[in-house]
Design a protein around this motif. Structure first.
Motif, PDB file in Angstrom:
ATOM      1  N   ASN A 160       0.830  -1.204   0.000  1.00 48.73           N
ATOM      2  CA  ASN A 160       0.000   0.000   0.000  1.00 48.73           C
ATOM      3  C   ASN A 160       0.863   1.252   0.000  1.00 48.73           C
ATOM      4  O   ASN A 160       0.617   2.202  -0.764  1.00 48.73           O
ATOM      5  N   ALA A 161       1.888   1.269   0.860  1.00 46.26           N
ATOM      6  CA  ALA A 161       2.795   2.409   0.897  1.00 46.26           C
ATOM      7  C   ALA A 161       3.556   2.554  -0.410  1.00 46.26           C
ATOM      8  O   ALA A 161       3.783   3.677  -0.904  1.00 46.26           O
ATOM      9  N   LEU A 162       3.948   1.411  -0.993  1.00 50.14           N
ATOM     10  CA  LEU A 162       4.663   1.451  -2.273  1.00 50.14           C
ATOM     11  C   LEU A 162       3.778   2.050  -3.366  1.00 50.14           C
ATOM     12  O   LEU A 162       4.254   2.828  -4.214  1.00 50.14           O
ATOM     13  N   TYR A 163       2.494   1.718  -3.340  1.00 53.52           N
ATOM     14  CA  TYR A 163       1.556   2.286  -4.314  1.00 53.52           C
ATOM     15  C   TYR A 163       1.442   3.802  -4.159  1.00 53.52           C
ATOM     16  O   TYR A 163       1.431   4.555  -5.150  1.00 53.52           O
ATOM     17  N   LEU A 164       1.354   4.281  -2.921  1.00 55.33           N
ATOM     18  CA  LEU A 164       1.205   5.713  -2.686  1.00 55.33           C
ATOM     19  C   LEU A 164       2.468   6.495  -3.032  1.00 55.33           C
ATOM     20  O   LEU A 164       2.387   7.671  -3.409  1.00 55.33           O
ATOM     21  N   LEU A 165       3.634   5.869  -2.894  1.00 55.66           N
ATOM     22  CA  LEU A 165       4.891   6.579  -3.114  1.00 55.66           C
ATOM     23  C   LEU A 165       5.380   6.517  -4.555  1.00 55.66           C
ATOM     24  O   LEU A 165       6.084   7.432  -5.007  1.00 55.66           O
ATOM     25  N   LEU A 166       5.044   5.459  -5.296  1.00 52.25           N
ATOM     26  CA  LEU A 166       5.589   5.314  -6.649  1.00 52.25           C
ATOM     27  C   LEU A 166       4.531   5.413  -7.747  1.00 52.25           C
ATOM     28  O   LEU A 166       4.510   6.399  -8.488  1.00 52.25           O
ATOM     29  N   PRO A 167       3.617   4.439  -7.890  1.00 56.04           N
ATOM     30  CA  PRO A 167       2.684   4.527  -9.028  1.00 56.04           C
ATOM     31  C   PRO A 167       1.698   5.692  -8.924  1.00 56.04           C
ATOM     32  O   PRO A 167       1.422   6.357  -9.927  1.00 56.04           O
ATOM     33  N   TYR A 168       1.169   5.946  -7.712  1.00 61.16           N
ATOM     34  CA  TYR A 168       0.102   6.943  -7.607  1.00 61.16           C
ATOM     35  C   TYR A 168       0.559   8.342  -8.013  1.00 61.16           C
ATOM     36  O   TYR A 168      -0.163   9.023  -8.763  1.00 61.16           O
ATOM     37  N   PRO A 169       1.729   8.847  -7.552  1.00 63.97           N
ATOM     38  CA  PRO A 169       2.137  10.186  -8.016  1.00 63.97           C
ATOM     39  C   PRO A 169       2.277  10.279  -9.530  1.00 63.97           C
ATOM     40  O   PRO A 169       1.927  11.308 -10.125  1.00 63.97           O
ATOM     41  N   ILE A 170       2.766   9.214 -10.154  1.00 63.65           N
ATOM     42  CA  ILE A 170       2.912   9.234 -11.613  1.00 63.65           C
ATOM     43  C   ILE A 170       1.541   9.251 -12.282  1.00 63.65           C
ATOM     44  O   ILE A 170       1.292  10.024 -13.228  1.00 63.65           O
ATOM     45  N   ILE A 171       0.644   8.401 -11.789  1.00 62.07           N
ATOM     46  CA  ILE A 171      -0.716   8.368 -12.353  1.00 62.07           C
ATOM     47  C   ILE A 171      -1.395   9.721 -12.165  1.00 62.07           C
ATOM     48  O   ILE A 171      -2.031  10.253 -13.097  1.00 62.07           O
TER      49      ILE A 171
END
Length: 379
Positions: A135-146
């Protein structure tokens, strides 16, 4: 024998029910005696507070509810005698308060950005939800790019939307969240650098912290927006919002560094010696032993910095970025809604929004403090 028999006749075979405590020592009366009227000074303060509530609360309720206007399509609905808050103004401008001047047909992209962020944030805030690492990995890497490509566009058939058209809650949340996410790791690195045994790193960290803490955020934003382009080559340009995000993150990181440094100094020296005795290197000692204890100690200070940063986002108006407060003030000039109550209504709405977010952060930090306060338990 007769006397003995007479005495035995008065021996109880069942325990008598205890008498209830005096009314003055239990219930609401006891609470009031202990907390409101325990001394003459507390009594005076209680009476003063009651008088202030009686003087302030009824007029506020009358303005916000009883005498307020709730329906209407223009200023005429709010121009009656004795009119209170003009809530139709909020309803008519609500979309602008959220999206700013973002194109109407593209606002679904902002909605999806909010949804994807909330979908990742809520499970992260609930302690018992599994897969925290992913979950943290999603918020820190893919989500900002998306979020970046959704909001700016220019790829995969999405229309490009300039940041000059962004505004309202969108800009407020983008600036605040970016500053919060970036300032904590930068602050930790600066705090470690200030306590470093290497003179060059220590002096650079001290210089960075003191310089950024020595100037107000207004000056930092002004320099980033107006002065920085003068020092760059003519063919090099940075988006104004990007410059604002970098300035806010660096400014907040300097203050965060001092908060984290206070937590590091609160960790007993024995913890450092114990980690070194286990054979841990510097980064292993910091990541697994020292920083968890230090950050837990300074949770109130960290959240206080986050709240201050969230409220300071209103200063971006001076460089031409219209956050929530800026877009509300911009709509005061609309002659369709020009009434004596329009400005007050808009400011109350903005204040309620900031209060809800800041109070939510404060309450969650208190919850985390209670949950992590296990250092002195005996179980």
């Amino acid at each position: 024998m007769s006397d003995v028999t007479a005495n035995i006749a008065y021996v109880r075979t069942k325990e008598k029910a205890p008498l209830p405590p005096p009314r003055r020592t239990t219930g609401v009366v006891a609470w009031m005696r202990e907390n409101l009227f325990s001394s003459w000074s507390n009594t005076a303060l209680t009476l003063l507070g009651a008088w202030l509530l009686y003087s302030i609360v009824p007029p506020i309720l009358d303005w916000a509810l009883l005498s307020a206007t709730f329906t209407g399509t223009d200023r005429q609905a709010c121009l009656r005698d004795g009119a209170g808050a003009c809530w139709p103004f909020i309803d008519a401008k609500f979309d602008q308060f959220i999206y700013g001047r973002y194109p109407l047909e593209e606002r679904w992209r902002v909605d999806w950005t909010f949804f994807l962020g909330i979908a990742g944030l809520i499970p992260m805030l609930i302690p018992r939800v599994p897969f925290k690492f992913w979950n943290a990995l999603y918020l820190l890497l893919p989500y900002p790019i998306i979020a970046f490509f959704l909001l700016t566009g220019g790829v995969m058939g999405l229309e490009e939307v300039e940041t000059a058209l962004w505004g309202g809650m969108l800009v407020t949340l983008v600036v605040a969240i970016t500053g919060i996410v970036a300032s904590l790791p930068l602050g930790i690195l600066l705090a470690l650098g200030r306590r470093s045994q290497m003179p060059v790193i220590r002096m650079l960290s001290i210089g960075f912290i003191e310089i950024w803490r020595g100037v107000p955020l207004v000056t930092v934003l002004f320099m980033a927006s107006v002065m920085l382009p003068l020092f760059l080559p003519e063919d090099v340009t940075f988006d104004k919002l990007l410059r604002c995000l970098i300035a806010v993150a660096l400014f907040s990181a300097a203050y965060m560094a001092e908060v984290v440094r206070g937590g590091l100094q609160a960790v007993p020296r024995g913890q450092y010696e114990g980690a070194q005795a286990l054979g841990l290197n510097y980064w292993q000692m910091m990541i697994f032993i020292i920083l968890p204890q230090a950050l837990k100690t300074v949770i109130p200070g960290i959240v206080n910095s986050f709240i201050a940063l969230f409220k300071d986002t209103t200063l971006v108006l001076i460089i031409g970025l219209f956050d929530l407060l800026g877009i509300i003030q911009l709509n005061f000039t609309d002659p369709t809604w020009a009434t004596p109550q329009t400005a007050a209504t808009g400011y109350v709405f903005a204040g309620f929004f900031y209060f809800v977010i800041c109070a939510g952060m404060s309450q969650y930090s208190r919850y985390m403090e209670r949950r992590l306060d296990t250092g002195h338990r005996n179980d």
